[in-house]
Design an enzyme around this catalytic site. Sequence first.
Site, PDB file in Angstrom:
ATOM      1  N   ASN A 120      12.229  31.260   9.934  1.00  0.00           N
ATOM      2  CA  ASN A 120      11.705  30.490   8.799  1.00  0.00           C
ATOM      3  C   ASN A 120      10.790  31.371   7.939  1.00  0.00           C
ATOM      4  OD1 ASN A 120      10.341  27.128   8.648  1.00  0.00           O
ATOM      5  ND2 ASN A 120      10.128  28.723   7.150  1.00  0.00           N
ATOM      6  N   ASP A 136      11.396  20.057   3.633  1.00  0.00           N
ATOM      7  CA  ASP A 136      10.406  19.387   4.463  1.00  0.00           C
ATOM      8  C   ASP A 136       9.292  18.824   3.571  1.00  0.00           C
ATOM      9  OD1 ASP A 136      10.026  22.128   3.945  1.00  0.00           O
ATOM     10  OD2 ASP A 136       8.803  22.452   5.724  1.00  0.00           O
ATOM     11  N   ASP A 152      13.463  31.029   0.318  1.00  0.00           N
ATOM     12  CA  ASP A 152      12.730  31.357  -0.910  1.00  0.00           C
ATOM     13  C   ASP A 152      13.172  32.709  -1.464  1.00  0.00           C
ATOM     14  OD1 ASP A 152       9.595  29.768  -0.940  1.00  0.00           O
ATOM     15  OD2 ASP A 152      11.020  29.500   0.688  1.00  0.00           O
ATOM     16  N   PRO A 178       2.996  24.240  15.344  1.00  0.00           N
ATOM     17  CA  PRO A 178       1.632  24.797  15.347  1.00  0.00           C
ATOM     18  C   PRO A 178       0.966  24.753  13.979  1.00  0.00           C
ATOM     19  CG  PRO A 178       3.071  26.165  16.671  1.00  0.00           C
ATOM     20  CD  PRO A 178       3.952  25.151  15.992  1.00  0.00           C
ATOM     21  N   GLU A 179       1.742  25.002  12.913  1.00  0.00           N
ATOM     22  CA  GLU A 179       1.173  25.061  11.560  1.00  0.00           C
ATOM     23  C   GLU A 179       0.930  23.680  10.968  1.00  0.00           C
ATOM     24  OE1 GLU A 179       5.626  24.811  10.820  1.00  0.00           O
ATOM     25  OE2 GLU A 179       4.262  25.536  12.377  1.00  0.00           O
ATOM     26  N   GLU A 200       4.811  25.642  -7.428  1.00  0.00           N
ATOM     27  CA  GLU A 200       5.842  25.524  -6.398  1.00  0.00           C
ATOM     28  C   GLU A 200       6.875  24.461  -6.768  1.00  0.00           C
ATOM     29  OE1 GLU A 200       6.052  24.644  -1.581  1.00  0.00           O
ATOM     30  OE2 GLU A 200       4.468  23.761  -2.797  1.00  0.00           O
ATOM     31  N   ARG A 250      13.059  28.667  14.858  1.00  0.00           N
ATOM     32  CA  ARG A 250      13.946  28.131  13.840  1.00  0.00           C
ATOM     33  C   ARG A 250      14.149  29.133  12.707  1.00  0.00           C
ATOM     34  NH1 ARG A 250       9.144  25.020  12.809  1.00  0.00           N
ATOM     35  NH2 ARG A 250       8.210  25.481  10.778  1.00  0.00           N
TER      36      ARG A 250
END
Length: 510
Positions: free
Chosen positions: A162, A278, A126, A244-245, A462, A171
């Site tokens: 990330n 994703d 981003d 986890p998220e 977004e 990652r």
Amino acid sequence: MLIYSADRPIYRFFQAVQLSGIFPDSKTFVDARLRTSEEEVLKDFSVIDPEDRLALESIVLRHFELPQAYQVKEDTLRVGFTEHLQRMWHRLKRPADMPVEGSTLLPLKEEYVVPGGRFREVYYWDSYFTLLGLLASDEIALAESLVKNFADLINRVGFVPNGNRSYYLSRSQPPVFSLMVKALEEKMGKAYALQYLPAMEKEYAFWMDGANEEQLNGGFRRIVKLPSGAILNRFWDDDDAPRPESYQEDRELAEGLPEEDRRKLYRNIRAAAESGWDFSSRWFGDAQRFDQIQTTDILPVDLNALMYHLEHQLADYYNQSAQFDMARTFALKASLRKQAMQQVFWSNGDGFYYDYDWVKGEHTHIPTLAGLWPLYLKLSTDAQALKVARVLEHDFLKPGGWITTLHQTGQQWDAPNGWAPLQWITYQGLMNYNQKMLAEEGAERWLLLNEKVYQRTGKMMEKYNVVDTSLIAGGGEYPNQDGFGWTNGVALRLLEEGIAVELQPMQAER
């Protein structure tokens, strides 16, 4: 620093909370700050039924400080489009972090820009598109801060995660650091940019780990050695557990699978998250089925174009630093990658660049805007670029700009959605090969859609529905977010190119 991994005692409590449905968005809890201690949480947890939602919620509220999603405040008097974009930098800007006990946030030493909405931290790829807008806004110091933060992260953890959260430490995202340095170089000069050579070296080593092993055959982490001997990159994640998220979503998708298949699915989901796409049909074995995701089997054209840019820039900076042997080494690496990319990703029959399934030894034949990165980074011939332009005009150009893929799967990186970073890559890629009319047509449609939504809502989004511009974009694991860092950045950069005329200010609806 708070870490939710399976080898920590608090993981049992974390699992119970994430599976309870207390929070509609799984990211909420992992962004919460633990105000007491893990031991105190586990003490309270040990005396309740793990499936008692009210008791779990009580423990969360007692021990954790919940995060607040950033909400854009509409101006009472709606300002012009460009002025709104300029104002947004300071609304999305965050100061340098102080280390906070019990938080998953990785503190950054310089100020930074968040995307907005549920994205309360900095995100890697981003930030390149945000930086383009900052430079167009003459926010040079803030742009420098973004690059300094990433260089510091590379030095601290060996790569750019990330995002700056502990749950992202397995990652990265598309390696755009060299592009960010190059953009600063164009403003500040090459002597200034050379300070980032050591960080670029470390990032390259992260992505190429294992490439020097003589016995390498097939894939290892983020590299794949093809039968031809060519070494190319793929997306990967060093963990094979649910994210986890997005813990509940991943567990539900893997339900009923044998253990080995579950772990493979989790890794492929995580690898797709590293891609930034994703999620999308480009990663699916069956273009309509998420549970057939096979990211690690695929060599992505965009990732390898970025790795070519990194090799090419390393060669340049080594040469400028009088490290001539290293300069020659990396010039050769870039040349070999370019040659391999033309052989692996280009389909002369279709006139387009596709991802490559290295396990099957064939193109995926899923057309996506990822195929524009070779044009953006000037890897293509004029003849190839002309063929790509024809495919784009026929298949990808929609009323609101460029569509991401031609598949409608319900995933957010598929039809009917368009995304700001890919609008810029497509525009500049076409401009690099003198396809000016087509480039400007797509960019103008995109900017007009941005302006139309802004006039209606006072927000930048977004992502956008580029097929039916009267509808809000959908798909994915969470609602469309407003803010929005990279959309603002690309809009400002396109306005700097002279693409669109600003709409007149209007009164906000009351």
